[in-house]
Design a protein around this motif. Structure first.
Motif, short mmCIF file in Angstrom:
data_model
loop_
_atom_site.label_atom_id
_atom_site.label_comp_id
_atom_site.label_asym_id
_atom_site.label_seq_id
_atom_site.Cartn_x
_atom_site.Cartn_y
_atom_site.Cartn_z
N PHE A 1 0.80 -1.22 0.00
CA PHE A 1 0.00 0.00 0.00
C PHE A 1 0.84 1.28 0.00
N LEU A 2 1.81 1.36 0.90
CA LEU A 2 2.50 2.63 1.11
C LEU A 2 3.17 3.20 -0.15
N PRO A 3 3.96 2.41 -0.91
CA PRO A 3 4.58 3.01 -2.10
C PRO A 3 3.56 3.52 -3.09
N ARG A 4 2.41 2.85 -3.19
CA ARG A 4 1.37 3.29 -4.13
C ARG A 4 0.68 4.56 -3.65
N MET A 5 0.64 4.77 -2.35
CA MET A 5 -0.06 5.92 -1.79
C MET A 5 0.82 7.15 -1.66
N VAL A 6 2.05 6.96 -1.21
CA VAL A 6 2.88 8.11 -0.85
C VAL A 6 4.20 8.15 -1.62
N GLY A 7 4.43 7.20 -2.53
CA GLY A 7 5.68 7.16 -3.28
C GLY A 7 6.74 6.32 -2.59
N ALA A 8 7.72 5.87 -3.37
CA ALA A 8 8.73 4.95 -2.86
C ALA A 8 9.58 5.56 -1.76
N ALA A 9 9.96 6.83 -1.91
CA ALA A 9 10.86 7.45 -0.93
C ALA A 9 10.18 7.60 0.43
N ASN A 10 8.95 8.12 0.44
CA ASN A 10 8.24 8.27 1.70
C ASN A 10 7.94 6.92 2.33
N ALA A 11 7.57 5.93 1.50
CA ALA A 11 7.27 4.60 2.02
C ALA A 11 8.50 3.97 2.66
N ALA A 12 9.64 4.08 1.99
CA ALA A 12 10.87 3.51 2.53
C ALA A 12 11.22 4.16 3.86
N HIS A 13 11.08 5.47 3.94
CA HIS A 13 11.40 6.16 5.19
C HIS A 13 10.50 5.67 6.33
#
Length: 227
Positions: free
Chosen positions: A124-136
């Protein structure tokens, strides 16, 4: 029956129900959901060793996420207070997320010595907020408040806590003014696109859905009422 079993029973019933069209999910107490008691559910209080019951218990929790995405009803999550750990994943599994100003979201697992990827969070997270924000978020377990969640697109609406219920109800009412089939096919289409369908396959699915709606009496009635 505990709350996890109750949620499984509810989602199983909704998967077969044609009368309920929208599901609104909120926390009954001080927060949306602070997650499970990990010491009790995952055995973090003692020695960590392989036990088949651990996998069984893990599947009880993660299975909720797949069921939330599988039911035909759109899910609106009204989030106030803490949405942490598994509660954060439940929030992300909703179709629409509305945050009250007190909301605080937290992918907590990495801070407990576990993988940050849990209950669909890495989907969910990479699709919602982008890879950089999700990774953080997943690699640090940092908490984010409601303003930050709105800023990065994790929630679509940010309102005072006192307006959270009315905002969610208002969104639900807008959905209820559409056709039942239109809602179902829209959720199916969004799920299919998120799962990596090609543009051509996505358009083909959309074309099929529109033709089905054009042949449906309720869809025609909704259209006539608007036009």
């Amino acid at each position: 029956m505990d709350s996890v079993d109750e949620l499984h029973a509810l989602l199983d019933a909704l998967s077969r129900c044609v009368h309920v069209r929208v599901l609104l999910v909120r926390g009954a107490g001080r927060g949306f959901c602070a997650g499970a008691d990990l010491k009790a559910s995952l055995g973090l209080g003692g020695e960590r060793s392989w036990d088949g019951s651990r996998l069984e218990n893990q599947l009880r929790f993660s299975g909720l996420i797949a069921k939330m995405r599988r039911i035909p009803q759109p899910i609106i999550a009204g989030v106030h207070g803490a949405a942490a750990g598994g509660g954060f994943s439940l929030c992300m599994a909703a179709d629409v997320r509305v945050a009250g100003e007190s909301a605080k979201m937290h992918a907590a697992f990495i801070q407990l010595g576990l993988s940050g990827c849990e209950m669909g969070s890495s989907f969910f997270l990479p699709r919602m907020v982008g890879a950089a924000n999700a990774a953080h978020l997943l690699l640090t377990g940092d908490r984010i408040d409601a303003n930050r969640a709105h800023q990065i697109g994790l929630v679509s609406h940010l309102v005072p806590d006192s307006q959270l219920v009315s905002e969610c109800n208002g969104i639900a009412q807008k959905m209820l003014r559409t056709s039942r089939l239109g809602l179902i096919l829209t959720k199916q289409g969004l799920n299919a696109a998120a799962n990596g369908m090609s543009l051509e396959d996505t358009i083909a699915l959309e074309d099929r859905g529109q033709v089905l709606c054009l042949c449906n009496d309720e869809c025609k009635e909704v259209g006539r009422a608007v036009l």
